[in-house]
Enzyme design. Structure first.
Site, short mmCIF file in Angstrom:
data_model
loop_
_atom_site.label_atom_id
_atom_site.label_comp_id
_atom_site.label_asym_id
_atom_site.label_seq_id
_atom_site.Cartn_x
_atom_site.Cartn_y
_atom_site.Cartn_z
N CYS A 1 -7.00 -7.12 4.25
CA CYS A 1 -6.44 -8.00 3.22
C CYS A 1 -4.92 -7.88 3.17
O CYS A 1 -4.20 -8.89 3.14
CB CYS A 1 -7.07 -7.62 1.87
SG CYS A 1 -6.66 -8.76 0.53
N CYS A 2 -4.41 -6.64 3.21
CA CYS A 2 -2.95 -6.46 3.18
C CYS A 2 -2.30 -7.02 4.44
O CYS A 2 -1.20 -7.55 4.40
CB CYS A 2 -2.61 -4.97 3.05
SG CYS A 2 -2.69 -4.32 1.38
N CYS B 1 -0.62 -5.90 -6.31
CA CYS B 1 -1.61 -6.93 -6.63
C CYS B 1 -2.53 -6.45 -7.76
O CYS B 1 -2.84 -5.26 -7.86
CB CYS B 1 -2.47 -7.24 -5.41
SG CYS B 1 -1.56 -7.96 -4.04
N CYS C 1 -5.63 -4.15 -7.01
CA CYS C 1 -5.37 -2.87 -6.36
C CYS C 1 -4.34 -2.04 -7.10
O CYS C 1 -3.70 -1.15 -6.50
CB CYS C 1 -4.92 -3.10 -4.92
SG CYS C 1 -6.08 -4.05 -3.95
N CYS D 1 0.60 -0.43 1.93
CA CYS D 1 -0.01 -1.72 2.26
C CYS D 1 0.16 -2.06 3.73
O CYS D 1 -0.57 -2.87 4.28
CB CYS D 1 0.58 -2.83 1.39
SG CYS D 1 2.34 -3.11 1.67
FE1 SF4 Z 1 -5.19 -7.52 -0.84
FE2 SF4 Z 1 -4.98 -5.42 -2.52
FE3 SF4 Z 1 -3.42 -5.61 -0.34
FE4 SF4 Z 1 -3.04 -7.24 -2.42
S1 SF4 Z 1 -2.75 -5.00 -2.36
S2 SF4 Z 1 -3.02 -7.83 -0.28
S3 SF4 Z 1 -5.19 -7.61 -3.07
S4 SF4 Z 1 -5.68 -5.34 -0.42
#
Ligand code: SF4
Length: 302
Positions: free
Chosen positions: A174-175, A262, A265, A288
């Site tokens: 995701c990151c 985010c 998280c 991240c």
């Molecule tokens: Fe995704 Fe969490 Fe990374 Fe944001 S901090 S990009 S929601 S994994």
């Protein structure tokens, strides 16, 4: 007083071979060999002065200078470091901020010195409303426009490709999709990236140098200079400066959030915990990836 960007004599170094960023994906470097659907290409923009594309200039900082600069900057002030970056790179140096305290101070110090660095931020589509509101407040406070860098996929489109709430199953992926690849695209435009990293934030950041040189693209030789002018600041110094100068900050800090990313998280932290202990709770993840995905070209510790 505002100073003008240094001239580049209207010239650029010879063009480097063009590199297609298209196809750069989590199975192609971003995710360490992880299998998965290729992600869309990082955005590319042309170099405004010459329209020859973003990869034609190298960073313009010989590797041997990095150690010398770190020794010199160890005894110089943050405004002096910022002034060096401005004189060296002009508006090919940009401040990247997620509006943590140190970033706010750096913006203030640059503004007070008349150094009109471009400013950008990464908006994952999952930020707190307070963070988005802070962006507007900062634009008013500093009288500048903050460039917002977004992922190619919306949160909903990402869910269609990878399933819902990817951050609960694979926060690295995701990151990578929502932060690392968009940042990589932005760095293609720059010679120097200014960050608000501080050594005190976590063990993972304890060895951050003020000037670092990274390979942005080993294939073409493209490099990026990363400057961390706030590296030696303590949390107390940062918040003393913010309060003294009445700089707008994220109200979530007053509710116990010390490092804010985010929404899914980010959690509050308790006294005695590392500042970033509230990030990615339940995972062995402390970064991240935006500060770790590039290979370092020069390794030097102060
Ligand atoms: Fe995704 Fe969490 Fe990374 Fe944001 S901090 S990009 S929601 S994994």
């Amino acid at each position: 007083m505002a100073s003008s960007p240094p001239t580049q004599d209207g010239k650029h170094p010879p063009p480097l071979p063009a590199r297609e960023v298209a196809g750069y994906c989590v199975s192609d470097g971003g995710g360490k060999g992880r299998a998965g659907s290729p992600l869309p290409a990082a955005p590319r923009t042309e170099c405004a002065p010459c329209q020859r594309g973003p990869t034609h200039y190298a960073a313009g900082l010989p590797a041997r200078e990095v150690a010398e600069l770190n020794l010199r900057f160890a005894s110089q002030s943050t405004p002096e470091v910022l002034a060096w970056a401005w004189e060296r790179f002009g508006n090919r140096a940009a401040i990247g901020t997620s509006y943590q305290g140190a970033g706010l101070v750096m913006l203030h110090l640059a503004k007070m010195a008349g150094l009109t660095f471009p400013v950008f931020t990464l908006d994952t589509g999952l930020l707190f409303p307070e963070t988005l509101a802070l962006q507007r407040r900062l634009e008013d406070f500093y009288g500048l426009k903050i460039e917002v860098i977004e992922p190619d996929l919306t949160v909903e489109e990402q869910a269609d490709v990878h399933g819902p709430e990817l951050w609960k199953r694979d926060p690295d992926l995701c990151c990578t999709a929502r932060k690392v690849l968009p940042l990589r695209g932005k760095l293609e435009e720059l010679a120097c990236w200014l960050t608000g990293l501080r050594r005190q934030q976590s063990q993972a950041r304890a060895a951050v140098d003020i000037v670092e040189l990274y390979h942005l693209d080993e294939e073409t030789g493209r490099e990026i200079v990363k400057v961390n002018p706030m590296a030696h600041w303590s949390r107390e110094q940062v918040w003393s400066h913010i309060q003294k100068h009445k700089i707008p900050y994220n109200p979530l800090h007053d509710l116990g959030y010390r490092s804010i990313g985010c929404m899914p998280c980010t959690r509050k932290t308790a006294e005695g915990q590392e500042e970033r202990a509230g990030r990615w709770i339940g995972f062995k993840k402390v970064e991240c990836g935006i500060h770790t995905f590039l290979p370092k070209k020069v390794d030097f510790q102060i």
